[in-house]
Design a protein around this motif. Structure first.
Motif, PDB file in Angstrom:
ATOM      1  N   LEU A   1      -8.761  -8.009  14.038  1.00 35.63           N
ATOM      2  CA  LEU A   1      -8.673  -6.685  13.424  1.00 35.63           C
ATOM      3  C   LEU A   1      -8.268  -5.615  14.443  1.00 35.63           C
ATOM      4  N   LEU A   2      -8.867  -5.652  15.622  1.00 36.76           N
ATOM      5  CA  LEU A   2      -8.527  -4.660  16.637  1.00 36.76           C
ATOM      6  C   LEU A   2      -7.071  -4.804  17.081  1.00 36.76           C
TER       7      LEU A   2
ATOM      8  N   HIS B   1     -10.229   5.995  13.376  1.00 37.00           N
ATOM      9  CA  HIS B   1     -10.792   5.984  12.028  1.00 37.00           C
ATOM     10  C   HIS B   1     -11.021   4.558  11.549  1.00 37.00           C
ATOM     11  N   LEU B   2     -10.072   3.688  11.815  1.00 41.75           N
ATOM     12  CA  LEU B   2     -10.194   2.293  11.375  1.00 41.75           C
ATOM     13  C   LEU B   2     -11.227   1.532  12.209  1.00 41.75           C
ATOM     14  N   LYS B   3     -11.245   1.783  13.506  1.00 41.69           N
ATOM     15  CA  LYS B   3     -12.203   1.088  14.374  1.00 41.69           C
ATOM     16  C   LYS B   3     -13.642   1.472  14.036  1.00 41.69           C
ATOM     17  N   ASN B   4     -13.848   2.718  13.635  1.00 42.37           N
ATOM     18  CA  ASN B   4     -15.195   3.140  13.231  1.00 42.37           C
ATOM     19  C   ASN B   4     -15.660   2.378  11.994  1.00 42.37           C
TER      20      ASN B   4
ATOM     21  N   VAL C   1      -3.107   1.401   4.103  1.00 40.08           N
ATOM     22  CA  VAL C   1      -2.968   1.115   5.517  1.00 40.08           C
ATOM     23  C   VAL C   1      -2.820  -0.387   5.733  1.00 40.08           C
ATOM     24  N   GLY C   2      -2.018  -0.775   6.715  1.00 41.56           N
ATOM     25  CA  GLY C   2      -1.806  -2.193   6.995  1.00 41.56           C
ATOM     26  C   GLY C   2      -0.686  -2.807   6.184  1.00 41.56           C
ATOM     27  N   ALA C   3      -0.026  -2.016   5.348  1.00 42.84           N
ATOM     28  CA  ALA C   3       1.096  -2.541   4.564  1.00 42.84           C
ATOM     29  C   ALA C   3       2.252  -2.873   5.495  1.00 42.84           C
TER      30      ALA C   3
END
Length: 447
Positions: free
Chosen positions: A112-113, A94-97, A158-160
């Motif tokens: 990011l990846l 979902h995030l990569k899209n 997300v990412g917290a």
């Protein structure tokens, strides 16, 4: 000498028979314990070993059944869809899209990846910034810049790096957040979570009611945003028993359309029987005996399941007819009633399901331990199921004054008034199982 030799052979023959019986008994016990899927696999394996056995399935099934907590029916023309692998996106996908649609430099994409692959199931960054910077041979500033981009993606939070940051990220992006929410969580996260609100209200010069509004809003947020992508796959189970109702009568039947059966390969048997070879005839005799035993094993399994199911329904009749709380019921009671060992009942209910009007439930869910009521002058001592106790606790909490919730001891007192003796520790245990917070955390300041 000859008589002694015959005697020894006779002894050996008896021992062999005993071992064969023991093996069959062991497999009969295993068959009872098998789930429908296990039984199917077992019979298919037997069919591979025994050319006289053919496994047949419920070709007359009109619908497939998919169950999570409740039953769902699917039309047969759509059944093939259920065989397709689950194609839901993972959190990483979902995030990569989203990243793929952004205009980023190659270095920014690498960061990011890498960050995405470092997230745990909850969606939190599980690796510290310094370690990531060292691994990528980049500056910590570059990693933090990438993290800021990651935290701008969906889902919010997300990412917290911890629960506090996750909540703050969501508050910051929500137009519905109370105006003091961000500052309250930022400055007093632990105190807020512990419901120590008086000092917070004094510091911000607001009422406890306004802090309550912040709490209500925070309850709508997701402290683990990644879990919605990591939810368990739907479990597909089929009922072993079916409970049908006709007026006030309940009928239990075996769901034979879901349970595999076996068929004797008579044509193959007749073809092989024409041979005069002794080894072939012995082989046929052995495999025919195995087929007969499997038929008896399947019939015995179905008979035991049905007897156990009927006994359970008889004990829990009010529950099935009127949705009343479960009555106290133990494996031992059912075992004594149908005349089998308690371990047999345990094997029969473990992993087995019954279809009812309310859905499909595992048989062991209908067993409930009992607590002893106080004796009164009018009644003797009766058992009260733990399910009934939990229902009473739920009802008490639902009706309690929100500004002054019931303590565990107060719930003990209320149950005693109904003649039910329960310890405060037991109340705390049941309350935890019901996901009911403690009285201090249930208190509301706007009531």
């Amino acid at each position: 000498m000859r008589l002694e030799s015959n005697y020894v052979q006779s002894q050996k023959q008896k021992q062999t028979m005993k071992l064969a019986m023991t093996q069959q008994l062991s497999q009969s016990i295993a068959m009872l314990q098998f789930t429908t899927a296990d039984l199917t696999t077992f019979l298919e394996d037997k069919a591979l070993e025994n050319p006289l056995i053919e496994v047949i399935y419920g070709h007359d099934i009109a619908t497939d059944y998919s169950y999570t907590k409740k039953k769902k029916n699917f039309d047969t023309e759509n059944d093939w869809l259920e065989q397709v692998a689950d194609t839901r996106e993972t959190l990483a996908e979902h995030l990569k899209n989203q990243v793929a649609l952004m205009k980023l430099s190659s270095h920014e994409k690498i960061i990011l990846l890498y960050l995405i692959e470092s997230l745990n199931e909850a969606g939190y960054l599980a690796t510290d910034i310094e370690t990531i910077a060292t691994g990528l041979l980049m500056s910590e500033e570059a990693i933090l810049s990438g993290l800021e981009v990651l935290q701008s993606l969906e889902p919010a939070g997300v990412g917290a790096r911890d629960a506090k940051e996750c909540i703050l990220l969501q508050i910051d992006r929500s137009p519905d957040a109370p105006y003091i929410a961000y500052d309250v969580i930022s400055k007093y996260f632990n105190e807020f979570a512990g419901k120590k609100w008086k000092p917070i209200a004094d510091d911000f010069e607001v009422s406890l009611s306004e802090i309550q509004q912040v709490s209500d809003f925070v309850q709508t947020l997701n402290p683990k945003p990644g879990l919605e992508f990591e939810s368990e796959r739907v479990q597909y189970v089929v009922p072993d028993l079916i409970l049908q109702q006709d007026s006030e009568q309940l009928f239990v039947s075996v769901a034979k359309q879901f349970i595999p059966q076996i068929k004797f390969q008579n044509d193959y048997y007749k073809m092989m029987q024409d041979t005069k070879e002794k080894d072939v005839l012995n082989f046929l005799k052995d495999k025919t005996g195995e087929y007969d035993w499997l038929v008896r094993g399947i019939e015995q399994r179905e008979d035991t399941l049905k007897r156990v199911g009927k006994a359970i329904v008889a004990h829990q009749k009010e529950h099935f007819l009127k949705n009343a709380p479960l009555e106290p019921l133990t494996l031992k009671e059912i075992a004594e009633e149908i005349g089998v060992h308690e371990s047999t009942v345990s094997r029969a209910v473990n992993g087995k399901y019954m279809e009812t009007n309310q859905g499909v439930f595992e048989l062991k869910s209908f067993f409930s331990s009992g607590l002893q009521q106080k004796k009164t002058s009018d009644t003797g001592a009766n058992d009260v199921s733990s399910a009934s106790i939990k229902q009473l606790i739920t009802d008490f909490v639902k009706e309690e004054p929100k500004a002054k919730p019931l303590s565990d001891q107060k719930i003990v007192d209320l149950l005693q008034e109904k003649g039910i003796e329960v310890s405060r520790r037991a109340i705390a245990k049941y309350r935890t199982e019901l996901n009911i917070p403690s009285s201090s955390k249930r208190k509301r300041f706007d009531a």
